[in-house]
Write an enzyme that holds these catalytic residues in place. Structure first.
Site, PDB file in Angstrom:
ATOM      1  N   TYR A 109      -3.571  16.652   1.468  1.00 50.97           N
ATOM      2  CA  TYR A 109      -4.155  15.321   1.761  1.00 50.97           C
ATOM      3  C   TYR A 109      -3.049  14.349   2.400  1.00 50.97           C
ATOM      4  O   TYR A 109      -2.005  14.319   1.978  1.00 50.97           O
ATOM      5  CB  TYR A 109      -4.457  14.878   0.234  1.00 50.97           C
ATOM      6  CG  TYR A 109      -5.560  13.523   0.189  1.00 50.97           C
ATOM      7  CD1 TYR A 109      -5.676  12.805   1.428  1.00 50.97           C
ATOM      8  CD2 TYR A 109      -5.747  13.165  -1.006  1.00 50.97           C
ATOM      9  CE1 TYR A 109      -6.451  11.755   1.244  1.00 50.97           C
ATOM     10  CE2 TYR A 109      -6.731  12.213  -1.098  1.00 50.97           C
ATOM     11  CZ  TYR A 109      -6.996  11.573  -0.136  1.00 50.97           C
ATOM     12  OH  TYR A 109      -7.776  10.225  -0.012  1.00 50.97           O
ATOM     13  N   HIS A 157       1.872   4.340  -3.020  1.00 48.13           N
ATOM     14  CA  HIS A 157       1.639   5.784  -2.847  1.00 48.13           C
ATOM     15  C   HIS A 157       2.767   6.605  -2.965  1.00 48.13           C
ATOM     16  O   HIS A 157       2.626   7.739  -2.731  1.00 48.13           O
ATOM     17  CB  HIS A 157       0.966   6.079  -1.312  1.00 48.13           C
ATOM     18  CG  HIS A 157      -0.417   5.451  -1.605  1.00 48.13           C
ATOM     19  ND1 HIS A 157      -1.125   4.490  -1.418  1.00 48.13           N
ATOM     20  CD2 HIS A 157      -1.744   6.581  -1.673  1.00 48.13           C
ATOM     21  CE1 HIS A 157      -2.306   4.329  -1.392  1.00 48.13           C
ATOM     22  NE2 HIS A 157      -2.869   5.809  -1.403  1.00 48.13           N
ATOM     23  N   TRP A 181      -7.253   3.889 -10.460  1.00 44.49           N
ATOM     24  CA  TRP A 181      -6.663   3.908  -9.220  1.00 44.49           C
ATOM     25  C   TRP A 181      -7.333   3.051  -8.414  1.00 44.49           C
ATOM     26  O   TRP A 181      -6.642   1.996  -7.658  1.00 44.49           O
ATOM     27  CB  TRP A 181      -6.576   5.236  -8.525  1.00 44.49           C
ATOM     28  CG  TRP A 181      -5.582   5.326  -7.472  1.00 44.49           C
ATOM     29  CD1 TRP A 181      -6.315   5.196  -6.032  1.00 44.49           C
ATOM     30  CD2 TRP A 181      -4.468   5.050  -7.129  1.00 44.49           C
ATOM     31  NE1 TRP A 181      -5.464   5.322  -5.030  1.00 44.49           N
ATOM     32  CE2 TRP A 181      -4.075   5.211  -5.667  1.00 44.49           C
ATOM     33  CE3 TRP A 181      -3.169   4.881  -7.863  1.00 44.49           C
ATOM     34  CZ2 TRP A 181      -2.866   5.100  -5.089  1.00 44.49           C
ATOM     35  CZ3 TRP A 181      -2.073   4.882  -7.424  1.00 44.49           C
ATOM     36  CH2 TRP A 181      -1.788   5.133  -5.937  1.00 44.49           C
ATOM     37  N   TRP A 182      -8.753   3.166  -8.269  1.00 41.57           N
ATOM     38  CA  TRP A 182      -9.424   2.130  -7.526  1.00 41.57           C
ATOM     39  C   TRP A 182      -9.174   0.766  -7.699  1.00 41.57           C
ATOM     40  O   TRP A 182      -9.186  -0.115  -7.011  1.00 41.57           O
ATOM     41  CB  TRP A 182     -10.974   2.668  -7.401  1.00 41.57           C
ATOM     42  CG  TRP A 182     -11.213   3.996  -6.759  1.00 41.57           C
ATOM     43  CD1 TRP A 182     -10.566   4.428  -5.647  1.00 41.57           C
ATOM     44  CD2 TRP A 182     -12.580   4.450  -6.609  1.00 41.57           C
ATOM     45  NE1 TRP A 182     -11.086   5.518  -5.210  1.00 41.57           N
ATOM     46  CE2 TRP A 182     -12.489   5.519  -5.751  1.00 41.57           C
ATOM     47  CE3 TRP A 182     -13.751   4.402  -7.571  1.00 41.57           C
ATOM     48  CZ2 TRP A 182     -13.508   6.454  -5.709  1.00 41.57           C
ATOM     49  CZ3 TRP A 182     -14.790   5.021  -7.177  1.00 41.57           C
ATOM     50  CH2 TRP A 182     -14.671   5.955  -6.346  1.00 41.57           C
ATOM     51  N   TYR A 231       0.940  -1.124   0.042  1.00 40.66           N
ATOM     52  CA  TYR A 231       0.302  -0.050  -0.024  1.00 40.66           C
ATOM     53  C   TYR A 231       0.935   1.290   0.049  1.00 40.66           C
ATOM     54  O   TYR A 231       0.758   2.353  -0.936  1.00 40.66           O
ATOM     55  CB  TYR A 231      -0.959   0.135   1.106  1.00 40.66           C
ATOM     56  CG  TYR A 231      -1.878   1.099   1.406  1.00 40.66           C
ATOM     57  CD1 TYR A 231      -3.146   1.139   0.666  1.00 40.66           C
ATOM     58  CD2 TYR A 231      -1.500   2.347   1.953  1.00 40.66           C
ATOM     59  CE1 TYR A 231      -3.899   2.299   0.609  1.00 40.66           C
ATOM     60  CE2 TYR A 231      -2.329   3.614   1.793  1.00 40.66           C
ATOM     61  CZ  TYR A 231      -3.412   3.492   1.082  1.00 40.66           C
ATOM     62  OH  TYR A 231      -4.191   4.531   1.345  1.00 40.66           O
TER      63      TYR A 231
END
Length: 104
Positions: free
Chosen positions: A41, A22, A76-77, A18
């Site tokens: 963010y 990113h 992306w999802w 993960y």
């Protein structure tokens, strides 16, 4: 600015993956987020509970919600569904949190 916070989950065996995905995020995803008024963010990982805590400042709810319908967000999802619990549309399972305290 509107402050938002939400919680998601990451699969127990996918913490490192993960984070790798990113760092960095796709440039086109970063551009879409900025173009839709997202600022500051950040996502934090609770390794023990496999939780992701995210905060973001947005310019408008409508612009933030529009991110979900962009082609890059959909890709992306789909890319991230392997490492986190997701809804049938591939969006991550998430819960928005209510702000109960803020110190400016």
């Amino acid at each position: 600015m509107i402050r938002k916070a939400f919680v998601m989950q990451v699969n127990p065996d996918a913490h490192e993956e993960y984070q790798r995905r990113h760092n960095p995020i796709w440039p086109e995803l970063e551009a879409v987020l900025k173009d839709h008024g997202a600022h500051h963010y950040a996502i934090y990982l609770d390794k023990e509970r496999h939780l992701l805590f995210a905060t973001v400042e947005i310019e408008s709810e409508a612009r933030w919600e529009a991110v979900a319908s962009t082609e890059v967000c959909q890709r992306w999802w789909k890319y991230m569904r392997e490492v986190m619990p997701s809804n049938p549309d591939n969006s991550p399972l998430s819960a928005e949190l209510k702000e109960v305290f803020y110190l400016a």
